[in-house]
Design an enzyme around this catalytic site. Structure first.
Site, PDB file in Angstrom:
ATOM      1  N   HIS A 101      90.992  83.341  22.849  1.00 56.29           N
ATOM      2  CA  HIS A 101      91.590  82.404  22.119  1.00 56.29           C
ATOM      3  C   HIS A 101      92.820  83.307  22.741  1.00 56.29           C
ATOM      4  O   HIS A 101      94.550  83.769  21.992  1.00 56.29           O
ATOM      5  CB  HIS A 101      91.784  83.166  20.678  1.00 56.29           C
ATOM      6  CG  HIS A 101      90.612  82.209  19.609  1.00 56.29           C
ATOM      7  ND1 HIS A 101      89.674  83.133  20.308  1.00 56.29           N
ATOM      8  CD2 HIS A 101      90.160  81.114  18.724  1.00 56.29           C
ATOM      9  CE1 HIS A 101      88.197  81.754  19.343  1.00 56.29           C
ATOM     10  NE2 HIS A 101      89.771  81.142  18.834  1.00 56.29           N
ATOM     11  N   GLY A 159      88.091  88.768  12.207  1.00 53.67           N
ATOM     12  CA  GLY A 159      87.411  87.405  12.287  1.00 53.67           C
ATOM     13  C   GLY A 159      87.469  85.887  11.159  1.00 53.67           C
ATOM     14  O   GLY A 159      87.378  85.369  11.588  1.00 53.67           O
ATOM     15  N   ASP A 212      99.148  81.339   9.860  1.00 55.03           N
ATOM     16  CA  ASP A 212      99.355  80.308   9.514  1.00 55.03           C
ATOM     17  C   ASP A 212      98.297  80.040   8.358  1.00 55.03           C
ATOM     18  O   ASP A 212      98.503  79.741   7.676  1.00 55.03           O
ATOM     19  CB  ASP A 212     100.464  79.894   9.529  1.00 55.03           C
ATOM     20  CG  ASP A 212     100.694  79.288  10.750  1.00 55.03           C
ATOM     21  OD1 ASP A 212      99.758  79.286  11.791  1.00 55.03           O
ATOM     22  OD2 ASP A 212     101.429  78.318  11.726  1.00 55.03           O
ATOM     23  N   ASN A 214     102.656  79.574  14.228  1.00 56.23           N
ATOM     24  CA  ASN A 214     102.516  78.688  14.740  1.00 56.23           C
ATOM     25  C   ASN A 214     102.160  76.935  14.714  1.00 56.23           C
ATOM     26  O   ASN A 214     102.286  76.112  15.811  1.00 56.23           O
ATOM     27  CB  ASN A 214     102.263  79.410  16.122  1.00 56.23           C
ATOM     28  CG  ASN A 214     100.849  79.744  16.301  1.00 56.23           C
ATOM     29  OD1 ASN A 214      99.474  78.230  15.103  1.00 56.23           O
ATOM     30  ND2 ASN A 214      99.797  80.162  16.616  1.00 56.23           N
ATOM     31  N   LYS A 245     102.383  78.450  19.898  1.00 58.02           N
ATOM     32  CA  LYS A 245     101.201  78.374  20.244  1.00 58.02           C
ATOM     33  C   LYS A 245     101.540  78.344  21.616  1.00 58.02           C
ATOM     34  O   LYS A 245     101.742  77.370  22.327  1.00 58.02           O
ATOM     35  CB  LYS A 245     100.373  77.396  19.602  1.00 58.02           C
ATOM     36  CG  LYS A 245      98.819  78.363  19.366  1.00 58.02           C
ATOM     37  CD  LYS A 245      98.112  77.511  19.226  1.00 58.02           C
ATOM     38  CE  LYS A 245      96.752  78.335  18.393  1.00 58.02           C
ATOM     39  NZ  LYS A 245      95.763  77.256  17.525  1.00 58.02           N
ATOM     40  N   ARG A 272      73.362 100.047 -17.893  1.00 57.10           N
ATOM     41  CA  ARG A 272      75.203  99.919 -16.964  1.00 57.10           C
ATOM     42  C   ARG A 272      75.990 100.779 -18.457  1.00 57.10           C
ATOM     43  O   ARG A 272      76.858 101.693 -18.187  1.00 57.10           O
ATOM     44  CB  ARG A 272      75.562  98.650 -17.954  1.00 57.10           C
ATOM     45  CG  ARG A 272      75.202  98.511 -19.592  1.00 57.10           C
ATOM     46  CD  ARG A 272      76.186  96.570 -19.634  1.00 57.10           C
ATOM     47  NE  ARG A 272      75.680  96.180 -21.011  1.00 57.10           N
ATOM     48  CZ  ARG A 272      76.626  95.949 -21.660  1.00 57.10           C
ATOM     49  NH1 ARG A 272      77.863  96.092 -21.978  1.00 57.10           N
ATOM     50  NH2 ARG A 272      76.379  96.078 -23.187  1.00 57.10           N
ATOM     51  N   GLU A 330      87.714  89.158  -7.263  1.00 58.41           N
ATOM     52  CA  GLU A 330      86.050  89.516  -6.809  1.00 58.41           C
ATOM     53  C   GLU A 330      86.838  89.835  -5.447  1.00 58.41           C
ATOM     54  O   GLU A 330      86.250  91.268  -4.694  1.00 58.41           O
ATOM     55  CB  GLU A 330      85.427  89.271  -7.256  1.00 58.41           C
ATOM     56  CG  GLU A 330      84.363  88.695  -8.160  1.00 58.41           C
ATOM     57  CD  GLU A 330      84.849  87.828  -9.432  1.00 58.41           C
ATOM     58  OE1 GLU A 330      85.095  87.808 -10.863  1.00 58.41           O
ATOM     59  OE2 GLU A 330      86.060  86.923  -8.818  1.00 58.41           O
ATOM     60  N   PHE A 360      78.967  87.315 -10.314  1.00 55.93           N
ATOM     61  CA  PHE A 360      80.664  87.390  -9.801  1.00 55.93           C
ATOM     62  C   PHE A 360      80.703  88.251  -8.689  1.00 55.93           C
ATOM     63  O   PHE A 360      81.510  87.943  -7.449  1.00 55.93           O
ATOM     64  CB  PHE A 360      81.889  87.605 -10.564  1.00 55.93           C
ATOM     65  CG  PHE A 360      81.498  86.752 -11.726  1.00 55.93           C
ATOM     66  CD1 PHE A 360      80.989  86.003 -11.908  1.00 55.93           C
ATOM     67  CD2 PHE A 360      81.791  87.508 -12.978  1.00 55.93           C
ATOM     68  CE1 PHE A 360      81.064  84.690 -13.424  1.00 55.93           C
ATOM     69  CE2 PHE A 360      82.128  87.268 -14.552  1.00 55.93           C
ATOM     70  CZ  PHE A 360      81.299  85.988 -14.327  1.00 55.93           C
ATOM     71  N   GLN A 389      76.637  83.337 -16.014  1.00 55.83           N
ATOM     72  CA  GLN A 389      76.909  84.678 -15.847  1.00 55.83           C
ATOM     73  C   GLN A 389      75.086  85.618 -15.708  1.00 55.83           C
ATOM     74  O   GLN A 389      75.417  86.069 -15.959  1.00 55.83           O
ATOM     75  CB  GLN A 389      77.364  85.470 -17.499  1.00 55.83           C
ATOM     76  CG  GLN A 389      77.787  84.282 -18.212  1.00 55.83           C
ATOM     77  CD  GLN A 389      79.245  84.239 -17.944  1.00 55.83           C
ATOM     78  OE1 GLN A 389      80.122  85.316 -17.712  1.00 55.83           O
ATOM     79  NE2 GLN A 389      79.607  83.142 -17.904  1.00 55.83           N
TER      80      GLN A 389
END
Length: 611
Positions: free
Chosen positions: A29, A115, A147, A177, A239, A308, A356, A381, A417
């Site tokens: 690129h 990436g 951007d 750009n 660019k 938990r 998250e 989640f 959930q």
């Protein structure tokens, strides 16, 4: 040569080298790299504080290319800083090269892999949190964004959290750009629109001509002088800057230039400038938290305790033992029980709210600086942040993820959930560990072991209470299992994890009353699986029945199938799992409806044995 003239020449070198390495590779690129060259030239020559010969120095600034596809520019910066040679630069994208198509930590001082757009800035938030709240060192975190990635929601999670935390050590540079891969971005060159958004989130925003090195210098000085809030420098660029054949033209994204030699000549030819990047001057060392020491919690056999709850108690104990342990939560800490850590060790707890992606990114950033993060939320989640987990593995990150409220056993809250794909998803991550303890004593030992575990570790915890079956003195370890009952007369082995262990044991009692002897194995470690115990059960019984509160794809059943597939006489393997879309109901009703409760297990075994 004046500083400004040197910086212009350095920027041209960065453009030329971006073209050269992309041309040599036949891919890359270069145009996305050329737009940001002036921004990096000024940063490298006067603002970045980074010892490239000592990349692990904790006082170093951090530079993250959130627009990771601009890797030709990143590697050109490394060459200009003396971190790599020109010869290595031209190995870009080769199989034997450290210079991958998108940067990874294989090439120091790269902190993380980028990436997948929208991740670099949220990770930068994590590193900035480490600098401000934990290391307590004055290093800065510089993040180059594109951007196009400003359309990603995770970018705005980062904007909000950075402002909330007052991270004035974080500076985002947005290379505006205008052109994406296929068309113009939604906002184009309307810099003030970006600036208004940033200010609304609580950032200091500076707009600048991204090809005017003197204006960039002034912007960076303004960013460094800002206190109490993060800064974003919004730079209007073109660019493919400097080469008429590609400058500001669509359809040139992600391609080497058609005539690289002509482009290099147009830019003034190859240069071999080097920059003596300023090293950090502060002599302070990272802050070290004092610890009081604590024993891991234990519970008596027969107690009823939610795993938990055991996670919260164990996490606090590990935090009191080890000052490098930190905790993050997605604003459900009173359910995951990381709130116990938050109350006792508030300086090492990070509330990430309902974001998250930012939570996982922050954990990745914290571990960059050698902190040991545990990040918890409802297991369902975590799927929102799965790409961040995937990229964390590419970053060679060490994370400890904890998902509570898994499976239909959560009850009345309903399927939105109920994590039913979490074990499959986390098993698929390279080098991962997946754990699902059935009781509190197992949980505590596994939580402690996760602190030293490399890679991505995932602990699945339960909402409801389970009986403590494992003695606190019994060895529980990653890669292990627990045989609850076994005999030479076993006709079937029931392999379960989490909530289904109790159901499997009750099913074995039912089967015994019907004259069928069953072995019961608690597979609390799904990956790595205790293959020796599983294979022994396969040889001894010839029939394995797996039981899990999870979809049939990718969980315990598939782990067991993989473990026995190469046996000379593979056993029959029957998977009991959730196969219908659950609804609201009591835990007992939902386990029965999914046909993974004790009566359903016993019925399935009877059918398999023809009884």
């Amino acid at each position: 040569m004046a500083d400004s003239d040197f910086r212009r020449e350095l920027a041209q070198q960065l453009r030329v080298d971006s073209i050269r390495c992309s041309a040599k590779a036949g891919s890359g690129h270069p145009t996305s790299s050329m737009s940001a060259a002036d921004l990096l030239a000024v940063l490298l020559d006067g603002h970045l504080r980074l010892d490239y010969q000592a990349p692990d120095d904790p006082r170093n600034d951090h530079l993250i290319f959130s627009k990771g596809h601009a890797s030709p520019l990143y590697y050109s910066v490394l060459k200009a800083a003396g971190a790599i040679t020109d010869e290595e630069l031209l190995t870009f994208r080769r199989l034997d090269s450290r210079l991958e198509g998108h940067p990874t930590p294989r090439i120091p001082p790269t902190d993380v892999a980028t990436g997948s757009l929208g991740q670099g800035l949220p990770i930068g938030v994590g590193i900035a949190l480490a600098g401000s709240k934990l290391d307590r060192l004055p290093y800065r975190v510089w993040v180059l964004c594109g951007d196009s990635e400003m359309a990603e929601g995770s970018i705005w999670e980062a904007f909000e959290h950075a402002a909330h935390a007052g991270l004035d050590n974080l500076i985002a540079i947005v290379d505006v750009n205008r052109l994406g891969q296929t068309r113009e971005t939604m906002t184009g060159w309307h810099l003030e629109r970006y600036a208004e958004r940033a200010r609304a989130f609580g950032w200091h925003a500076i707009t600048v001509d991204g090809h005017d090195v003197d204006a960039i210098e002034e912007a960076y000085q303004g960013a460094e002088a800002t206190t109490g809030k993060p800064t974003v420098v919004l730079a209007k660029t073109r660019k493919g800057r400097g080469v008429k054949a590609v400058e500001d033209l669509p359809g040139k994204h992600g391609k080497p230039l058609d005539d690289p030699e002509a482009a290099i000549a147009e830019l003034g030819g190859v240069r071999n400038l080097t920059v003596r990047v300023t090293r950090p001057e502060v002599r302070a060392k990272p802050y070290a938290f004092a610890v009081t020491g604590a024993e891991l919690p234990t519970w008596a056999l027969g107690e009823q305790v939610a795993t938990r709850q055991a996670y919260g108690d164990a996490l606090l104990a590990v935090g009191e033992q080890r000052g490098e342990v930190v905790a993050l939560d997605g604003e459900v800490s009173n359910s995951t029980h990381s709130d116990l850590f938050a109350k006792q060790l508030p300086d090492r707890y990070f509330e990430m709210f309902i974001a998250e992606q930012q939570m996982i990114a922050a954990a990745v950033g914290l571990q960059v600086r050698d902190w040991v993060p545990y990040a918890s939320t409802f297991a369902a989640f975590l799927s929102r942040a799965y790409d961040f987990v995937r990229m964390a593995a590419i970053s060679r990150a060490d994370l400890r993820l904890v998902g509570s409220h898994a499976g239909v056993s959560i009850g009345e809250d309903g399927p939105s959930q109920m994590a039913l794909e979490d074990m499959a998803a986390l098993r698929a991550v390279h080098g991962s560990t997946v754990l699902h303890p059935s009781d509190a004593n197992q949980t505590a030992q596994l939580v402690a072991q996760m602190a030293d575990r490399k890679g991505i570790s995932y602990l699945r915890t339960l909402r409801g209470k389970t009986v403590v079956r494992t003695p606190s003195t019994e060895d529980v370890h990653i890669g292990g299992s627990r045989v609850l009952r076994s005999s030479d007369a076993d006709e079937v082995a029931l392999l379960a994890c989490g909530i289904t262990v109790g159901e499997a044991e009750a099913a074995a009692d039912l089967l015994a009353s019907q004259g069928t002897t069953a072995r019961v194995i608690d597979c609390y470690s799904i990956k790595p699986l205790d293959e020796d115990t599983v294979r022994a059960a396969a040889r001894d019984t010839g029939l394995l029945v797996t039981v899990e509160d999870h979809w049939p794809e990718g969980g315990l059943g598939d782990a067991v199938l993989a473990a026995v597939s190469d046996l000379a006489r593979p056993p029959r393997v029957h998977k009991l799992a959730v196969r219908i879309m659950p609804t609201s109901g009591t835990p007992a009703e939902l386990l029965a409806a999914a046909e993974i409760d004790a009566p359903a297990i016993a019925k399935a075994v009877g059918s398999l044995l023809g009884r």
